[in-house]
Design an enzyme around this catalytic site. Structure first.
Site, PDB file in Angstrom:
ATOM      1  N   CYS A 202       0.828  -1.216   0.000  1.00 55.13           N
ATOM      2  CA  CYS A 202       0.000   0.000   0.000  1.00 55.13           C
ATOM      3  C   CYS A 202       0.858   1.260   0.000  1.00 55.13           C
ATOM      4  O   CYS A 202       0.503   2.257  -0.615  1.00 55.13           O
ATOM      5  CB  CYS A 202      -0.912   0.000   1.213  1.00 55.13           C
ATOM      6  SG  CYS A 202      -0.028   0.110   2.772  1.00 55.13           S
ATOM      7  N   HIS A 342      -2.366   1.160   7.208  1.00 55.28           N
ATOM      8  CA  HIS A 342      -2.601   1.135   5.770  1.00 55.28           C
ATOM      9  C   HIS A 342      -2.329   2.535   5.233  1.00 55.28           C
ATOM     10  O   HIS A 342      -2.405   3.513   5.990  1.00 55.28           O
ATOM     11  CB  HIS A 342      -4.057   0.714   5.516  1.00 55.28           C
ATOM     12  CG  HIS A 342      -4.413   0.505   4.078  1.00 55.28           C
ATOM     13  ND1 HIS A 342      -3.591  -0.176   3.197  1.00 55.28           N
ATOM     14  CD2 HIS A 342      -5.500   0.882   3.349  1.00 55.28           C
ATOM     15  CE1 HIS A 342      -4.183  -0.205   2.001  1.00 55.28           C
ATOM     16  NE2 HIS A 342      -5.325   0.436   2.070  1.00 55.28           N
TER      17      HIS A 342
END
Ligand SMILES: *[C@@H]1O[C@H](CO)[C@@H](O)[C@H](O)[C@H]1NC(C)=O
Ligand SMILES: *[C@@H]1O[C@H](CO)[C@@H](O)[C@H](O)[C@H]1NC(C)=O
Ligand SMILES: *[C@@H]1O[C@H](CO)[C@@H](O)[C@H](O)[C@H]1NC(C)=O
Ligand SMILES: *[C@@H]1O[C@H](CO)[C@@H](O)[C@H](O)[C@H]1NC(C)=O
Length: 400
Positions: A202, A342
């Protein structure tokens, strides 16, 4: 009946018998089989098989199948319970329908916790050469493979003639002082959401997304239709402290691209696995701006009004994983996690008559997740703690 049909049927029967015998003789842990049989009724099994077909899924073993079935059942429960609240947010089955949160966390997130050592290293190392030095470096660089006329030298010759990009002419709300609304997609400055696949990368997607947007802001016609390479980041930024598919830091990506440059996606395609680094550069960024935390909503808006930025967010719960539409928010019955794990791209914000103000984020789980790959998420005005940890580790690249 034709001979071919007979042969096919014979083979089919042989396979079925083979499987039956296999199931009988292999010492199966009966509990998992029975468990799945007991818990999942006909209707659940039927829905599960529909999902299997829809996402072309199959499993290596009976155990994997049963585990997936149980995960599916659990996910369906979470969806039903959440949607019944009718709070404007819908969850739904997506390609994560058969995953539990641990597997999901391992494969689809990938943001490492930033330490002060990493920040210092990235800041010290990131290239913030003068414009003249950047141009000279560009002139002496022969990009490989040569990306047509948009090579590095040409890019710097052209783009450095302009100063900061003129903001598109929109309402005064644009600059972020009051909430209003602003969405970089309306100006075609956002590339299509991509898919990190089963790789904890990510950090590469959010930072590359920020670069793609910045280039489009700098010169739309020049960079229209250009994707940059996340795979190069996965493969090549180990010395900066990243770990390929096992996570990394956005600021280390900017550190890298300020020195080496970044190839296009076409020249260095994404495969979602760490491989040997093919050293290649094209576009260079010029250092980066990093904000660790404690930003007010108005400060975040002012930053985003200039360019989209990578941000940390906490995504490791089933509700986030199964988000489908609406403004994701904390409610009495659901509090989203705040331990940032994330990284996504913050691309704007908006205002909803019923549900209030929200941020717009671009994710990297394909266009089948959320609202075409995007999520709207509650904005809180008078606080330094945004929903799900948004606002931690806000970083964006710079180009003079
Ligand atoms: C099957 O199980 C689900 C969830 O446990 C339940 O909602 C549903 O009513 C059951 N259906 C039947 C036909 O028993
Ligand atoms: C850029 O990436 C998006 C998302 O993966 C894809 O849909 C699009 O076709 C790509 N564009 C080019 C020019 O390769
Ligand atoms: C953008 O790139 C085009 C070439 O595609 C060039 O003609 C133009 O001058 C550039 N615009 C700016 C603002 O740099
Ligand atoms: C966050 O920033 C505000 C305003 O600058 C300040 O008053 C507050 O003490 C800060 N909080 C933390 C935890 O640093």
């Amino acid at each position: 009946m034709s001979t071919i049909k007979k042969i096919v049927i014979t083979i089919f029967l042989a396979i079925v018998m083979g499987i039956s015998i296999f199931l009988c003789i292999v010492d199966q842990p009966k509990t998992s089989l029975n468990l799945a049989g007991e818990i999942a009724n006909e209707s659940i099994r039927y829905q599960f098989s529909n999902q299997l077909a829809k996402f072309s899924k199959n499993y290596q073993s009976v155990e994997d199948f049963n585990k997936a079935l149980l995960n599916f059942q659990e996910n369906q429960k979470v969806i039903d319970k959440y949607n019944a609240k009718n709070n404007g947010v819908q969850l739904g089955l997506n390609k994560f329908f058969d995953m539990d949160i641990n597997a999901f966390k391992a494969q689809y997130l990938g943001k490492k916790k930033v330490s002060s050592a990493i920040i210092k290293k990235a800041k010290d190392d990131a290239n913030s050469l003068s414009l003249a030095a950047l141009k000279a470096a560009a002139a002496s660089t022969q990009p490989t493979p040569k990306p047509d006329k948009r090579n590095l030298q040409w890019f710097f010759m052209k783009t450095t003639q302009t100063t900061t990009p003129k903001p598109p002419s929109v309402s005064t709300d644009y600059r972020g002082d009051s909430v209003g609304s602003f969405d970089w997609r309306s100006y075609n400055k956002i590339t299509t959401p991509k898919d990190q696949l089963g790789c904890g990368s990510c950090y590469a997607f959010s930072s590359i997304g920020a670069m793609e947007s910045l280039l489009l802001i700098k010169n739309q016609s020049l960079f229209q239709g250009i994707n940059l390479s996340e795979q190069q980041i996965v493969d090549c930024t180990i010395p900066q402290g990243n770990e390929g598919c096992l996570g990394g830091y956005e600021l280390s990506v900017y550190q890298y691209t300020s020195r080496t440059g970044i190839a296009t996606e076409n020249n260095y395609p994404y495969i979602g696995k760490k491989q040997i680094c093919k050293r290649t550069g094209w576009i260079k960024t010029n250092s980066f701006q990093y904000y660790e935390s404690n930003l007010s909503a108005v400060t975040i808006r002012k930053i985003i009004a200039k360019q989209p930025a990578s941000i940390g967010i906490c995504s490791s719960d089933r509700q986030f994983m199964l988000y489908k539409s609406g403004i994701f928010m904390n409610t009495e019955s659901y509090k989203c996690c705040v331990d940032v794990d994330h990284a996504v791209l913050l691309i704007g914000w908006g205002k909803d008559k019923t549900y209030g103000n929200y941020w717009i984020i671009k994710n990297s789980w394909g266009t089948g997740w959320g609202e075409g790959g995007y999520m709207r998420i509650q904005m809180i005005e008078d606080t330094y703690e945004q929903t799900c940890g948004i606002g931690y580790d806000l970083t964006h690249p710079l180009i003079n």
